[in-house]
Every structure is written in C-alpha cells, then in structure tokens.
Design a protein around this motif. Sequence first.
Motif, PDB file in Angstrom:
ATOM      1  N   SER A   1      55.494   3.219  76.688  1.00 49.96           N
ATOM      2  CA  SER A   1      56.547   4.068  76.137  1.00 49.96           C
ATOM      3  C   SER A   1      57.888   3.433  76.462  1.00 49.96           C
TER       4      SER A   1
ATOM      5  N   LEU B   1      54.595   6.760  73.603  1.00 49.04           N
ATOM      6  CA  LEU B   1      55.445   6.663  72.414  1.00 49.04           C
ATOM      7  C   LEU B   1      55.581   5.239  71.894  1.00 49.04           C
TER       8      LEU B   1
ATOM      9  N   ARG C   1      52.285  15.070  71.423  1.00 50.18           N
ATOM     10  CA  ARG C   1      53.239  15.063  72.525  1.00 50.18           C
ATOM     11  C   ARG C   1      54.438  15.955  72.230  1.00 50.18           C
TER      12      ARG C   1
ATOM     13  N   ASP D   1      56.340  17.456  77.840  1.00 53.68           N
ATOM     14  CA  ASP D   1      55.356  16.634  78.540  1.00 53.68           C
ATOM     15  C   ASP D   1      56.021  15.737  79.577  1.00 53.68           C
ATOM     16  N   LEU D   2      57.254  15.334  79.299  1.00 59.47           N
ATOM     17  CA  LEU D   2      57.969  14.486  80.247  1.00 59.47           C
ATOM     18  C   LEU D   2      58.198  15.196  81.571  1.00 59.47           C
TER      19      LEU D   2
ATOM     20  N   CYS E   1      51.808   7.907  80.706  1.00 61.93           N
ATOM     21  CA  CYS E   1      53.079   8.134  80.009  1.00 61.93           C
ATOM     22  C   CYS E   1      52.821   8.843  78.688  1.00 61.93           C
ATOM     23  N   THR E   2      53.881   9.068  77.939  1.00 56.58           N
ATOM     24  CA  THR E   2      53.758   9.761  76.651  1.00 56.58           C
ATOM     25  C   THR E   2      53.106   8.906  75.578  1.00 56.58           C
TER      26      THR E   2
ATOM     27  N   HIS F   1      60.672   5.291  76.378  1.00 56.69           N
ATOM     28  CA  HIS F   1      61.565   6.411  76.669  1.00 56.69           C
ATOM     29  C   HIS F   1      62.287   6.187  77.997  1.00 56.69           C
TER      30      HIS F   1
ATOM     31  N   GLU G   1      61.054   7.787  81.414  1.00 58.31           N
ATOM     32  CA  GLU G   1      59.846   7.326  82.097  1.00 58.31           C
ATOM     33  C   GLU G   1      59.819   5.807  82.279  1.00 58.31           C
TER      34      GLU G   1
END
Length: 427
Positions: free
Chosen positions: A367, A319, A332, A336-337, A316-317, A369, A372
């Motif tokens: 993350s 975050l 990032r 990237d997503l 994942c990112t 988000h 994701e």
Amino acid sequence: MAAYRTLRAITADDAYANLALAEHTAGLSARDAAFATELVAGACRSLGLYDAIIASAAGRPLRSLQPAVIDLLRLGTHQLLELRVPSHAAVAATVELARQVLSQRVTGVVNAILRKVAALGAEGWATRLRTERADAEALLVRHPQWIIDAYADLLPAGELPAALVANNEPPVPHLVIRPGLAEVAELGGRPLRWSPFGVEASGNPADLSAVVQGRAGVQDEGSQLIAWALARVGAPPGPWLDLCAGPGGKAALLAGLARDKGERLLASELQPHRAALVARALDVYPEPKPVVIAADGTRPAWPSNRFVRVLLDAPCTGLGALRRRPEARWRRKPSDLDALVPLQHQLLEAAINATAPGGVIAYATCSPHRRETSAIVEAAEGVEIMDAHAVLPEIPDAARGRYLQLWPHRHGTDAMFLALLRKPVAT
C-alpha cells in the motif's frame, strides 16, 4: 456458473478472488476459464459502479434485492457494458443462470433490470449517473473516493489518471526462481526489467516443471525487489527473520538469498494455515532447511537482538495491489486504517527489538497510503532511516524521499513501499 460461484464466494464469504477463481474454474477449458476470470475480475473491479447502475435501473435501493440476485446482475451488467457479448445473449444467459441457481420467480426481476441496463449502454449510464450521484466521477474510474484521495496525496496531479487506469488492468504474471534451485532460463518468457530472479510470462505457470516442483513460483516483480533490497544492503553475518511470512513468496526468495551468503532464515507467521503455506514453499530447499513457525510477531518467540536482516511485510490495506485483488477496493474502508496502523507500529517495534546492532530492517507494505507507510517509519525509535532507493538505484522514478515507492503505471509492479532501517551499534 463458475463465475457466479466465485463471485458469491467473494461477496458472501469474503474469499480472495484469485483463490476462489482457481477453485471454481478447475476443469474448464483455457478459453472458458479466461472468460470466467474476466467476468469475475470485471465485476469486482467495477462493483461500486455496477451497484449504482443496478439500483438506478431497478428504481429501488440495492438492499431490497437478494444478495445472490445482485451478484447475478453484476455479472450481467459487466457483459452488457464492457464485453463484446450481444445484449440478447447476455440477458438470456443471466436469466437462465438465475433460474438454475435461485428460482423461476426471480427471473422476471433479473430480465427487467438487465434490459434497462442494456437500453442505455456505458456512455448513457455515465451521463445518467452524473445527474444522480455526487460520487459519479469516482465510480466511473472504478475507485472509492478515499482511495483516489490517498493516491492524489502522493502523485503529481497529471499522473493520477494513469495510476487509476493501471489499477484496472490485469497484470501479466511474473515468475520467480528459488535461488540455487532453478535458473531463470528455465522459465521462458521475457526477463523482468530489474529483478534478476524472474520473468514475465503470459502462459499458465502450472505448465512449467520448475513451478510444479516448487523450484519457482508466481511473484510480482515488486515483491521480488523488496526481498532483493534487503539482501543487497550491507549487514553483519548472522540469521535472517521474515516476521509476517505468509503466504511465503518473499520468504522463499529470501531463503535462497540467505543460503547464498551461508546464512539461514526463520519465517514466522501468525495464522497456522498460512504458516503451513510458508512451510510448503520453503520445503523445497535442502538441509539445513529454513525454519518456519506459527507465532505472533507482536509477542516474539525469539530473543532480542538476534537477527541481522529482518523483513516486516506488514499487514496493510492492500491499496497497491488492486490489479491482482480488484475486490479489495470495495471491501476496504478508511476505518480499516484505525485497526491496522496500531498493529503496524507494534510489529515494527518488535522487528527493531529482534534486530542485532548493525542489522537492517526492511519495512514493506503493498500500500502506498501515507498513514501505513512513511508515518509508521518516522514514528519508530532506535533506528536510522537509510536511503532505500540508493540500494536499488537502477529503478527510475522510485525515490519517495528516503523510501522506495513502486507504482503500476510507472514500473509495471504493485505499488510496493519500502523503508530500510538500520539499528545502530552501541558506542
């Protein structure tokens, strides 16, 4: 010098800050290592802000400066604006470092720019950037706007500032035992709030024999709770699978929890060098040892309907782990997503296919988000979404609908997301 070499490894070679720091601070005194760590972490955390300040002070675009010079200026700017280093000392030390690592000819540029940085101070630069840049407010809270927007999409407006501040505060290390091989009391420190397997410890983990021997390790409480949730939820007897196991922290905890139930873990990791890290973490367990393989989770090396508990800690990112990896916020990009989301869908489909009827999948990311996390889970077929928070009801303010969502500012952990999915038994 250690801070400069670390920052160059991060910006030029895409190294992880924690790994590069460990390499370049080896042999330093505890005090010097701590200062180097603060220099690097601060420069990484505030990279976007410092770059804007440096460009403004230089009166020219950042791209007109050598990348190595920019890293030197980032370290000097952090000392000038955030640390209690006298301005003359910060400038002089950075100029001397420039002479040593680059050449005499760049020292004049470094000296001139840093003197302009020092002349305004932190508050003066905040005022100036607000007149120069539309993204000044985002830079001043040390986050790109798209990450702020992702957090704002999930949190009440009143909590957003606290969440961003928490991302800028280095975490206290959390330690974890390998179940059956160590006792929490061996670790000292203060017991974690919810995980029964670890402690909060401010000392050097390498000073503990349990850590040196591999019977314990360093792992954020949020990650511990993800593994514990999968072990706590009801499932038939049978083998367990960690689908994306590298670098091995969750796998090491899961392996002990599986042994407690008389069951066995298979840990799979795509990259061979990361699979080797997993194998090293699991080798401490006695026979029959957990099995570790290097395999592509989207092209399974195992039969369908095989495992009763499957962990998918999806790429994942990151975050939710910005406290520990401060450089990730500037590395990032929203794009990237577009690459990660299809992979997350594929891996979850593979996890479902690997799960036996009646078995459970834990889908986790570091993350929060939405794209994701919940969006991935709600697109999955052939599973029932369970109430993840009901499996860990003792954790307050962690329910996100049917999911579990941890936050640094609420729980003192990484912002881990967890969904629990059950594969129904055919009727």
